[in-house]
Design an enzyme around this catalytic site. Structure first.
Site, PDB file in Angstrom:
ATOM      1  CG  ASP A  21      89.635  40.101 -39.421  1.00 37.89           C
ATOM      2  OD1 ASP A  21      89.871  40.210 -40.877  1.00 37.89           O
ATOM      3  OD2 ASP A  21      90.345  41.021 -38.414  1.00 37.89           O
ATOM      4  CG  ASN A  69      88.173  46.018 -46.592  1.00 40.52           C
ATOM      5  OD1 ASN A  69      86.717  45.352 -45.987  1.00 40.52           O
ATOM      6  ND2 ASN A  69      88.654  45.912 -45.475  1.00 40.52           N
TER       7      ASN A  69
HETATM    8  C1  IPE Z   1      86.608  43.656 -41.113  1.00 37.41           C
HETATM    9  O1  IPE Z   1      88.528  43.734 -41.354  1.00 37.41           O
HETATM   10  C2  IPE Z   1      85.832  44.057 -42.568  1.00 37.41           C
HETATM   11  C3  IPE Z   1      85.940  42.673 -42.876  1.00 37.41           C
HETATM   12  C4  IPE Z   1      85.747  42.158 -42.472  1.00 37.41           C
HETATM   13  C5  IPE Z   1      85.248  42.587 -44.374  1.00 37.41           C
HETATM   14  P1  IPE Z   1      89.159  43.897 -41.570  1.00 37.41           P
HETATM   15  O2  IPE Z   1      90.500  42.915 -41.659  1.00 37.41           O
HETATM   16  O3  IPE Z   1      89.675  45.089 -42.794  1.00 37.41           O
HETATM   17  O4  IPE Z   1      89.032  45.437 -39.882  1.00 37.41           O
HETATM   18  P2  IPE Z   1      89.872  45.840 -39.663  1.00 37.41           P
HETATM   19  O5  IPE Z   1      90.878  46.928 -40.372  1.00 37.41           O
HETATM   20  O6  IPE Z   1      90.703  44.923 -38.701  1.00 37.41           O
HETATM   21  O7  IPE Z   1      89.704  46.761 -38.506  1.00 37.41           O
HETATM   22  C1  IPE Z   2      88.951  39.169 -44.197  1.00 31.54           C
HETATM   23  O1  IPE Z   2      90.653  39.308 -44.436  1.00 31.54           O
HETATM   24  C2  IPE Z   2      88.422  39.983 -45.543  1.00 31.54           C
HETATM   25  C3  IPE Z   2      88.315  41.016 -46.013  1.00 31.54           C
HETATM   26  C4  IPE Z   2      88.708  42.334 -44.894  1.00 31.54           C
HETATM   27  C5  IPE Z   2      88.295  41.417 -47.733  1.00 31.54           C
HETATM   28  P1  IPE Z   2      91.810  40.016 -43.970  1.00 31.54           P
HETATM   29  O2  IPE Z   2      91.899  40.440 -45.659  1.00 31.54           O
HETATM   30  O3  IPE Z   2      91.237  40.759 -43.481  1.00 31.54           O
HETATM   31  O4  IPE Z   2      92.793  39.228 -43.348  1.00 31.54           O
HETATM   32  P2  IPE Z   2      93.546  39.844 -41.987  1.00 31.54           P
HETATM   33  O5  IPE Z   2      93.104  40.487 -41.192  1.00 31.54           O
HETATM   34  O6  IPE Z   2      94.595  40.692 -43.213  1.00 31.54           O
HETATM   35  O7  IPE Z   2      94.524  38.698 -41.555  1.00 31.54           O
HETATM   36 MG    MG Z   3      91.493  41.969 -41.457  1.00 34.07          MG
END
Ligand code: IPE
Ligand code: IPE
Ligand code: MG
Length: 249
Positions: A21, A69
């Site tokens: 993340d 996602n």
């Molecule tokens: C969790 O990250 C999913 C992945 C790393 C693929 P998200 O960024 O989507 O999760 P939330 O929404 O902060 O819980």
């Molecule tokens: C994790 O990074 C990657 C996926 C969930 C695909 P994020 O895209 O959630 O990054 P933040 O949490 O918005 O910084």
């Molecule tokens: Mg995220």
């Protein structure tokens, strides 16, 4: 002594799962678009695979795309699918050379066909790898997985392939997409949030959790070794007392 050398080879986590993340915030903090963050995230994946291999970790599961996602803006979803296809196609020779076999968990039917084809091709090509199993969680969520397992079990019971009395923890585990993969010993989440976001709820029943503020694109070899060393400082009691564990040794 390097961090890698400090790792106790007799107490390795067999399986590390990572919630990668922070790509978006990494990009934002540099005035870049979210796509740049995801691109940089691919380099971090390569580093994590190399580090896991050096530390002799047998299973590495990466949460790459959750069921939730799919609710992101269409452009971002398309960008992530394209990036996944590009990365696995480009890195297949690297994976083969390093004995890494790819496996996926999640609802493959929801992936666009070109992504599913590329993934299946990579899984086929790397099937001989015995050093590290890299499990990609794509279109994955625990609640989806558990509901799908319940449906399959019910179907098999209706058809008479199994009796209701046969249903136990082991059988349920065999109906999950992670069938055959040991439960994660260590769950890492980067990016500062301290939540599980619908990831491996059943399988992480006894995982050790490790949270770091590092955004995923900045996560590297040393960060992984630090997490492993932290894990090795923990006492896994599985409900017992410390004294019992000492006695058993
Ligand atoms: C969790 O990250 C999913 C992945 C790393 C693929 P998200 O960024 O989507 O999760 P939330 O929404 O902060 O819980
Ligand atoms: C994790 O990074 C990657 C996926 C969930 C695909 P994020 O895209 O959630 O990054 P933040 O949490 O918005 O910084
Ligand atoms: Mg995220």
């Amino acid at each position: 002594m390097s961090l890698l050398e400090k790792i106790d080879r007799d107490r390795l986590p067999a399986h590390i799962a990572i919630i990668m993340d922070g790509n978006g915030r990494w990009a934002k903090s540099r005035g870049l678009g979210r796509g740049e963050g995801h691109r940089e995230g691919i380099s971090a994946i390569k580093r994590a695979v190399e580090a896991a291999s050096k530390a002799s970790v047998r299973y590495l599961t990466l949460y790459a795309f959750s069921t939730e996602n799919w609710n992101r803006p269409t452009d971002e979803v398309k960008g992530l699918m394209d990036l996944m296809v590009y990365a696995i196609s480009k890195e297949t020779p690297f994976l083969k050379k390093n004995g890494v076999s790819i496996r996926s968990i999640g609802d493959k039917n929801r992936l666009p066909e070109y992504a599913r084809t590329a993934l299946e091709e990579c899984i086929r090509e790397t099937a001989g790898g015995v050093r590290v199993t890299l499990v990609l969680a794509l279109s994955y969520s625990s609640k989806w997985e558990l509901a799908a397992a319940a449906k399959k079990i019910a179907n098999d019971a209706v058809k008479g392939y199994l009796q209701v009395e046969d249903i136990n923890e082991e059988l349920l585990g065999n109906y999950l997409t992670t069938c055959g993969i040991p439960d994660p010993d260590l769950l890492i989440r980067t990016g500062g949030e301290q939540r599980i976001s619908n990831f491996l709820l059943w399988q992480c029943a006894y995982a050790e959790f490790y949270f770091t503020d590092i955004f995923w694109p900045d996560f590297g070899e040393e960060a992984l070794y630090k997490a492993i060393l932290n894990y090795q400082g923990r006492e896994r009691r599985y409900g017992k007392t410390s004294e019992q564990l000492e006695f058993e040794q």
